[in-house]
Design a protein around this motif. Structure first.
Motif, PDB file in Angstrom:
ATOM      1  N   ILE A  49       0.775  -1.259  -0.116  1.00 48.42           N
ATOM      2  CA  ILE A  49      -0.079  -0.170   0.067  1.00 48.42           C
ATOM      3  C   ILE A  49       0.858   1.231   0.025  1.00 48.42           C
ATOM      4  O   ILE A  49       0.572   2.108  -0.868  1.00 48.42           O
ATOM      5  N   GLY A  50       1.917   1.394   0.744  1.00 42.51           N
ATOM      6  CA  GLY A  50       2.803   2.318   0.904  1.00 42.51           C
ATOM      7  C   GLY A  50       3.623   2.636  -0.533  1.00 42.51           C
ATOM      8  O   GLY A  50       3.590   3.707  -1.141  1.00 42.51           O
ATOM      9  N   GLY A  51       3.538   1.695  -1.354  1.00 43.63           N
ATOM     10  CA  GLY A  51       4.378   1.594  -2.815  1.00 43.63           C
ATOM     11  C   GLY A  51       3.426   2.066  -3.594  1.00 43.63           C
ATOM     12  O   GLY A  51       3.586   3.069  -4.478  1.00 43.63           O
ATOM     13  N   LEU A  52       2.075   1.715  -3.454  1.00 42.19           N
ATOM     14  CA  LEU A  52       1.050   2.433  -4.199  1.00 42.19           C
ATOM     15  C   LEU A  52       0.776   3.630  -3.952  1.00 42.19           C
ATOM     16  O   LEU A  52       0.722   4.616  -5.015  1.00 42.19           O
ATOM     17  N   VAL A  53       0.670   4.074  -2.703  1.00 41.26           N
ATOM     18  CA  VAL A  53       0.856   5.559  -2.353  1.00 41.26           C
ATOM     19  C   VAL A  53       1.926   6.529  -3.280  1.00 41.26           C
ATOM     20  O   VAL A  53       1.688   7.471  -3.675  1.00 41.26           O
ATOM     21  N   ASP A  54       3.084   5.844  -2.946  1.00 42.67           N
ATOM     22  CA  ASP A  54       4.312   6.504  -3.627  1.00 42.67           C
ATOM     23  C   ASP A  54       3.942   6.744  -5.048  1.00 42.67           C
ATOM     24  O   ASP A  54       4.523   7.713  -5.512  1.00 42.67           O
ATOM     25  N   THR A  55       3.686   5.557  -5.844  1.00 37.71           N
ATOM     26  CA  THR A  55       3.263   5.764  -6.991  1.00 37.71           C
ATOM     27  C   THR A  55       2.482   6.778  -7.621  1.00 37.71           C
ATOM     28  O   THR A  55       2.697   7.584  -8.418  1.00 37.71           O
ATOM     29  N   ILE A  56       1.327   6.696  -7.049  1.00 33.28           N
ATOM     30  CA  ILE A  56       0.410   7.628  -7.145  1.00 33.28           C
ATOM     31  C   ILE A  56       0.886   9.135  -7.117  1.00 33.28           C
ATOM     32  O   ILE A  56       0.595  10.183  -7.705  1.00 33.28           O
ATOM     33  N   ALA A  57       1.511   9.300  -5.824  1.00 31.31           N
ATOM     34  CA  ALA A  57       1.944  10.693  -5.523  1.00 31.31           C
ATOM     35  C   ALA A  57       3.045  10.915  -6.736  1.00 31.31           C
ATOM     36  O   ALA A  57       3.134  12.384  -6.970  1.00 31.31           O
ATOM     37  N   GLY A  58       3.789  10.053  -6.972  1.00 30.94           N
ATOM     38  CA  GLY A  58       4.838  10.296  -8.027  1.00 30.94           C
ATOM     39  C   GLY A  58       4.267  10.805  -9.399  1.00 30.94           C
ATOM     40  O   GLY A  58       4.835  11.456 -10.131  1.00 30.94           O
ATOM     41  N   ASP A  59       3.238   9.993  -9.496  1.00 33.31           N
ATOM     42  CA  ASP A  59       2.497  10.249 -10.851  1.00 33.31           C
ATOM     43  C   ASP A  59       1.543  11.430 -10.878  1.00 33.31           C
ATOM     44  O   ASP A  59       0.958  11.860 -11.954  1.00 33.31           O
ATOM     45  N   ARG A  60       1.050  11.860  -9.854  1.00 31.64           N
ATOM     46  CA  ARG A  60       0.075  13.124 -10.101  1.00 31.64           C
ATOM     47  C   ARG A  60       0.611  14.282  -9.407  1.00 31.64           C
ATOM     48  O   ARG A  60       1.375  14.181  -8.351  1.00 31.64           O
ATOM     49  N   THR A  61       0.060  15.304  -9.572  1.00 31.48           N
ATOM     50  CA  THR A  61       0.122  16.499  -8.864  1.00 31.48           C
ATOM     51  C   THR A  61      -1.380  17.105  -8.476  1.00 31.48           C
ATOM     52  O   THR A  61      -2.240  16.281  -8.812  1.00 31.48           O
ATOM     53  N   PRO A  62      -1.277  18.081  -7.441  1.00 30.31           N
ATOM     54  CA  PRO A  62      -2.711  18.327  -7.110  1.00 30.31           C
ATOM     55  C   PRO A  62      -3.630  18.934  -8.130  1.00 30.31           C
ATOM     56  O   PRO A  62      -4.644  18.820  -7.960  1.00 30.31           O
ATOM     57  N   ASP A  63      -3.077  19.287  -9.113  1.00 28.71           N
ATOM     58  CA  ASP A  63      -4.069  19.772 -10.435  1.00 28.71           C
ATOM     59  C   ASP A  63      -4.351  18.512 -11.239  1.00 28.71           C
ATOM     60  O   ASP A  63      -5.259  18.713 -12.439  1.00 28.71           O
ATOM     61  N   GLY A  64      -3.849  17.501 -11.301  1.00 29.96           N
ATOM     62  CA  GLY A  64      -3.972  16.202 -12.190  1.00 29.96           C
ATOM     63  C   GLY A  64      -2.760  15.416 -12.272  1.00 29.96           C
ATOM     64  O   GLY A  64      -1.778  15.617 -11.661  1.00 29.96           O
ATOM     65  N   PRO A  65      -2.851  14.702 -13.476  1.00 28.59           N
ATOM     66  CA  PRO A  65      -1.600  13.876 -13.802  1.00 28.59           C
ATOM     67  C   PRO A  65      -0.577  14.786 -14.045  1.00 28.59           C
ATOM     68  O   PRO A  65      -0.497  15.772 -14.529  1.00 28.59           O
ATOM     69  N   ALA A  66       0.573  14.121 -13.697  1.00 29.37           N
ATOM     70  CA  ALA A  66       1.943  14.843 -13.794  1.00 29.37           C
ATOM     71  C   ALA A  66       2.381  14.942 -15.331  1.00 29.37           C
ATOM     72  O   ALA A  66       2.224  13.679 -15.823  1.00 29.37           O
ATOM     73  N   THR A  67       3.134  15.761 -15.648  1.00 32.82           N
ATOM     74  CA  THR A  67       3.384  15.999 -16.869  1.00 32.82           C
ATOM     75  C   THR A  67       4.827  14.990 -17.165  1.00 32.82           C
ATOM     76  O   THR A  67       5.559  15.301 -16.087  1.00 32.82           O
ATOM     77  N   PRO A  68       5.095  14.427 -18.064  1.00 35.37           N
ATOM     78  CA  PRO A  68       6.455  13.730 -18.062  1.00 35.37           C
ATOM     79  C   PRO A  68       7.534  14.639 -18.171  1.00 35.37           C
ATOM     80  O   PRO A  68       7.698  15.713 -18.571  1.00 35.37           O
ATOM     81  N   ALA A  69       8.577  14.188 -17.283  1.00 37.39           N
ATOM     82  CA  ALA A  69       9.926  15.105 -17.296  1.00 37.39           C
ATOM     83  C   ALA A  69      10.554  15.259 -18.662  1.00 37.39           C
ATOM     84  O   ALA A  69      11.027  16.520 -19.006  1.00 37.39           O
ATOM     85  N   THR A  70      10.586  14.455 -19.199  1.00 36.97           N
ATOM     86  CA  THR A  70      11.102  14.211 -20.625  1.00 36.97           C
ATOM     87  C   THR A  70      10.216  13.873 -21.662  1.00 36.97           C
ATOM     88  O   THR A  70       9.460  12.826 -21.337  1.00 36.97           O
ATOM     89  N   PRO A  71      10.315  14.187 -22.846  1.00 36.42           N
ATOM     90  CA  PRO A  71       9.302  13.876 -23.773  1.00 36.42           C
ATOM     91  C   PRO A  71       9.652  12.388 -24.287  1.00 36.42           C
ATOM     92  O   PRO A  71      10.824  12.018 -24.334  1.00 36.42           O
TER      93      PRO A  71
END
Length: 86
Positions: A49-71
């Motif tokens: 569950i902690g890994g899932l939370v980390d994954t979601i937190a890394g993939d999301r921003t408060p405004d929605g899905p995170a944009t990829p760092a590199t194209p």
């Protein structure tokens, strides 16, 4: 009708925004349940569950899905065939 996709996005955004609090709650529940049925059964679930939370937190921003760092890498177009001289 209920927009389940919108609800899921809101939930993911909340988890991303409050990931440390979520993991703290998971730890507290895991400690309580682990004392009742055994930590050997509960600890692996806590870790997942902690890994899932980390994954979601890394993939999301408060405004929605995170944009990829590199194209994404796109290969260059193939060179046109060379025709021999006549």
């Amino acid at each position: 009708m209920v927009d389940f996709s919108g609800l899921a996005d809101k939930a993911k955004n909340l988890v991303a925004e409050h990931s440390e609090q979520v993991k703290g709650g998971v730890d507290k529940v895991g400690e309580f349940v682990g004392n009742k049925i055994g930590h050997d059964k509960v600890d692996p679930i806590e870790d997942k569950i902690g890994g899932l939370v980390d994954t979601i937190a890394g993939d999301r921003t408060p405004d929605g899905p995170a944009t990829p760092a590199t194209p994404p890498v796109v290969p260059p177009p193939a060179a046109p065939p060379v025709t021999p001289p006549v």
